[in-house]
Design an enzyme around this catalytic site. Structure first.
Site, mmCIF file in Angstrom:
data_model
loop_
_atom_site.group_PDB
_atom_site.id
_atom_site.type_symbol
_atom_site.label_atom_id
_atom_site.label_comp_id
_atom_site.label_asym_id
_atom_site.label_seq_id
_atom_site.Cartn_x
_atom_site.Cartn_y
_atom_site.Cartn_z
ATOM 1 N N LYS A 23 -9.183 -27.770 -11.131
ATOM 2 C CA LYS A 23 -8.628 -28.918 -11.845
ATOM 3 C C LYS A 23 -7.309 -29.283 -11.204
ATOM 4 O O LYS A 23 -6.444 -28.408 -11.029
ATOM 5 C CB LYS A 23 -8.414 -28.551 -13.316
ATOM 6 C CG LYS A 23 -7.554 -29.515 -14.101
ATOM 7 C CD LYS A 23 -8.216 -30.876 -14.269
ATOM 8 C CE LYS A 23 -7.290 -31.868 -14.958
ATOM 9 N NZ LYS A 23 -7.894 -33.220 -14.999
ATOM 10 N N PHE A 24 -7.132 -30.542 -10.846
ATOM 11 C CA PHE A 24 -5.862 -30.984 -10.298
ATOM 12 C C PHE A 24 -4.990 -31.535 -11.415
ATOM 13 O O PHE A 24 -5.369 -32.513 -12.057
ATOM 14 C CB PHE A 24 -6.094 -32.045 -9.216
ATOM 15 C CG PHE A 24 -6.669 -31.475 -7.948
ATOM 16 C CD1 PHE A 24 -5.836 -31.032 -6.936
ATOM 17 C CD2 PHE A 24 -8.046 -31.352 -7.784
ATOM 18 C CE1 PHE A 24 -6.358 -30.481 -5.775
ATOM 19 C CE2 PHE A 24 -8.574 -30.796 -6.626
ATOM 20 C CZ PHE A 24 -7.736 -30.360 -5.619
ATOM 21 N N MET A 25 -3.858 -30.884 -11.645
ATOM 22 C CA MET A 25 -2.887 -31.401 -12.614
ATOM 23 C C MET A 25 -1.914 -32.251 -11.818
ATOM 24 O O MET A 25 -0.886 -31.756 -11.337
ATOM 25 C CB MET A 25 -2.157 -30.256 -13.326
ATOM 26 C CG MET A 25 -3.011 -29.435 -14.259
ATOM 27 S SD MET A 25 -3.398 -30.346 -15.782
ATOM 28 C CE MET A 25 -4.358 -29.076 -16.663
ATOM 29 N N HIS A 58 -1.395 -6.538 -8.202
ATOM 30 C CA HIS A 58 0.005 -6.368 -8.623
ATOM 31 C C HIS A 58 0.439 -7.499 -9.536
ATOM 32 O O HIS A 58 -0.225 -8.535 -9.621
ATOM 33 C CB HIS A 58 0.922 -6.323 -7.393
ATOM 34 C CG HIS A 58 1.095 -7.653 -6.716
ATOM 35 N ND1 HIS A 58 0.118 -8.253 -5.952
ATOM 36 C CD2 HIS A 58 2.138 -8.522 -6.691
ATOM 37 C CE1 HIS A 58 0.543 -9.411 -5.479
ATOM 38 N NE2 HIS A 58 1.764 -9.604 -5.927
ATOM 39 N N ASN A 70 0.282 -13.501 -10.697
ATOM 40 C CA ASN A 70 -0.373 -14.583 -9.966
ATOM 41 C C ASN A 70 -1.534 -13.955 -9.240
ATOM 42 O O ASN A 70 -1.328 -13.123 -8.354
ATOM 43 C CB ASN A 70 0.573 -15.217 -8.941
ATOM 44 C CG ASN A 70 1.682 -16.026 -9.582
ATOM 45 O OD1 ASN A 70 1.490 -16.637 -10.626
ATOM 46 N ND2 ASN A 70 2.853 -16.037 -8.958
ATOM 47 N N CYS A 95 0.824 -1.210 0.000
ATOM 48 C CA CYS A 95 0.000 0.000 0.000
ATOM 49 C C CYS A 95 0.866 1.271 0.000
ATOM 50 O O CYS A 95 1.981 1.264 0.533
ATOM 51 C CB CYS A 95 -0.919 0.020 1.228
ATOM 52 S SG CYS A 95 -2.268 -1.164 1.120
ATOM 53 N N HIS A 101 -3.336 -7.110 -2.719
ATOM 54 C CA HIS A 101 -3.218 -5.846 -3.452
ATOM 55 C C HIS A 101 -2.974 -6.146 -4.941
ATOM 56 O O HIS A 101 -2.163 -6.995 -5.260
ATOM 57 C CB HIS A 101 -2.056 -5.034 -2.868
ATOM 58 C CG HIS A 101 -2.079 -3.607 -3.303
ATOM 59 N ND1 HIS A 101 -2.643 -2.601 -2.553
ATOM 60 C CD2 HIS A 101 -1.644 -3.010 -4.438
ATOM 61 C CE1 HIS A 101 -2.531 -1.450 -3.199
ATOM 62 N NE2 HIS A 101 -1.928 -1.680 -4.354
ATOM 63 N N HIS A 125 4.312 -13.227 -23.456
ATOM 64 C CA HIS A 125 5.412 -13.792 -24.226
ATOM 65 C C HIS A 125 5.579 -12.970 -25.493
ATOM 66 O O HIS A 125 4.597 -12.758 -26.227
ATOM 67 C CB HIS A 125 5.129 -15.245 -24.614
ATOM 68 C CG HIS A 125 5.502 -16.249 -23.566
ATOM 69 N ND1 HIS A 125 5.562 -17.598 -23.816
ATOM 70 C CD2 HIS A 125 5.845 -16.091 -22.270
ATOM 71 C CE1 HIS A 125 5.926 -18.233 -22.711
ATOM 72 N NE2 HIS A 125 6.089 -17.348 -21.751
#
Ligand SMILES: O=P(O)(O)O[C@H]1O[C@H](CO)[C@@H](O)[C@H](O)[C@H]1O
Ligand SMILES: O=P(O)(O)O[C@H]1O[C@H](CO)[C@@H](O)[C@H](O)[C@H]1O
Lengths: 351, 351
Positions: free
Chosen positions: A314-316, A166, A153, A55, A164, A281
């Site tokens: 979903k579980f990879m 970002h 993320n 912040c 926050h 990318h």
């Protein structure tokens, strides 16, 4: 004799950016789910929290004080995975015990002074400032580093440890695995077919329409034919653009608009602040700036984990880690679902 | 001028089974963790639950009744991702829209009639029965299918939706990505160096010792030099063995012993039933049975997600998905920690 129906019959699809296959088993959505249920995201985030190191005006772990910023704010990650001065592990190595030097910088970029907004809830002009800053950082770090990874993320489910709004930027002295494979695939495709892979792909998808989520005159969002995550999308320009700093003012404007559309649909899908990891990318930088990179096309990947609801992802896991990635609905089903969602955010909609 | 210390200086390590690199940034364990905390695994599992479809004598989703089995029990997965009879999606495809037929079978294998045990809490003779069944299934499905993936998802954190001790077996008409890459890497290494990659690797690690977790006369468990998951391990035979069905009675006995040692240490690390995905990789089967596969060496991969405690896992998210996998402690640190843990299970230890 059965005729093939992608919604009913498992099959493999080829990912031309990774040179790998994904197993599509859409009939599997029918199975009941008795497994782990995630905590829904925290919905009551204060606009300003005196203990939150992101912040404006607050003090971070290293004692530095954030300015009272009113737009974006960039600083060096206080716990960076890449530092500029690490020594070389040395050569003379057995082929099974190979190491290499890794140098770089890690930055954090706040999108907005408020903790209680996310990109789809920000104004268009505010999102354009984020895009401008992305372009600026790419240019600055890309002057020397071969790869500048801009990524976000979002949500605790995706390992994000601060609510926050970002993203992060990790610039490295090496070309990491994912872009290295993508570079190889795009180069080979360009050589063979005379057109950049993703330029050709965007044209095809714009005609076919069945995997398009949203589009405007400059941009296209699709659930790619080879998507592995349930609601994975690929954000593509229509024009051939190598890097994010090449975007014109009009393209930054239309990018902000399409990001709002996509992210609003994501949030509306399960009426929750949709978790994901996303990243840009584009053609490599640093020493690669002098090379011919015309096989590259700028794009962003969105990898959201949710599958069934706001709390079931979903579980990879086993089969996916040891053999092959697998998905439980077709990319066309996912695109249709997202396409049909309203463009007004569930939080701002009239009751 | 700094001298290189792998615990302090980030560097890249090469994974010769995947032809890719991992970023090792061990200094990163120092950062505080304020992110998501997982639910600890359920510790109070009833030995028999009348509603659990994996328990002896119970009725499954498709109406079939389980026998009153007293050892292992194998049945067809009621919601299989692979079915034996899916039609072919057809050829004549654009290079960006390629699909292929996928056929196979999915089986579930219960390890034990009781829901409240896990492998490390089972008797050696009981584990040997599991190994015998793995060998039998590989032989049976491998007679026709090119790849038979035996894998265990353990714990709700790893997408496992049933606490009863069990694994899965997915046999497919195609060689999946992971074994295809591993096949290519092992073949190239063998051609270049005259010895199978993993046979040479086991010898080297047995001498170096620093990454060894447990060993006996037939087997070796190491945290591989290129491990990506914090406590990832690789289980290797010392003898050159192509497939699990080639194991002698003595080797099955010593495998059961070393599995107990490894899995006990895993559980003891955070005093919790340790979640992981594991699976066996060996030479391909079906049509590949007639080929020379001497570059292959049988092995098992263990991929556990936990990093800091029973409830804080490693998130393989933004940078890892978009650029490169990254780890927060060195493989040598992980091996040392596991090696020094007691061999008696925390649940059976005297108070
Ligand atoms: O088959 P299960 O245990 O229901 O499902 C689990 O394992 C599968 C194979 O690794 C995955 O595809 C699923 O995402 C996971 O939840
Ligand atoms: O840097 P953060 O947000 O603390 O950490 C998060 O993102 C990183 C980059 O994807 C990952 O390596 C971490 O595992 C994750 O928790």
């Amino acid at each position: 004799d059965l005729s093939f129906d992608p919604k009913e019959h498992q099959h493999l699809r080829y990912n031309p950016l990774k040179d790998s296959w994904v197993l599509v088993s859409a009939h599997r959505m029918k199975r009941p789910w008795a497994g782990q249920v995630e905590k829904p995201p925290e919905e009551l985030i204060p606009r300003y929290d005196p203990r939150n190191p992101l912040c404006p005006g607050n003090t971070r772990a290293n004692g530095e004080v954030n300015p009272s910023y009113d737009s974006t704010f960039v600083f060096e990650n206080d716990f960076p995975a890449l530092q500029p001065d690490a020594p070389d592990p040395g050569s003379d190595q057995h082929p099974l015990f190979q190491s290499k030097a890794a140098r770089g910088v890690c930055k954090v970029m706040c999108f907005h002074p408020w903790s209680d907004v996310t990109l789809p809830l920000m104004k268009k002009e505010e999102i354009i400032k984020v895009i401008d800053k992305w372009a600026e950082i790419l240019e600055e770090l890309g002057a020397t580093y071969p790869w500048v990874q801009i990524f976000e993320n979002k949500g605790a489910m995706m390992g994000c440890s601060n609510p926050h709004p970002h993203c992060q930027v990790w610039a490295s002295s090496f070309l990491p695995n994912e872009p290295a494979v993508s570079d190889r695939c795009q180069r080979a495709y360009h050589q063979k077919n005379g057109e950049p892979l993703l330029v050709q792909y965007a044209k095809q998808e714009a005609e076919k329409k069945e995997r398009v989520v949203v589009e405007n005159s400059d941009w296209l969002v699709v659930v790619p034919y080879w998507a592995t995550w349930p609601y994975q999308t690929l954000l593509l320009p229509r024009r051939h653009i190598l890097r994010i700093n090449e975007l014109t003012a009009e393209e930054r404007d239309s990018l902000a608009a399409i990001m709002t559309q996509l992210l609003t649909k994501y949030d509306n899908l399960f009426e929750v602040s949709f978790p994901y990891s996303m990243g840009w990318h584009g053609a490599p930088t640093g020493p690669h700036l002098k090379e011919d990179n015309s096989h590259w096309q700028l794009h962003a990947h969105y990898y959201p984990p949710l599958l069934r609801s706001a709390t079931v992802k979903k579980f990879m896991v086993g089969y996916e880690m040891l053999a092959q990635e697998q998905r439980d609905l077709t990319p066309e089903q996912a695109a249709e679902k997202l396409r049909n969602l309203p463009e007004e955010h569930y939080k701002t909609r009239e009751p």
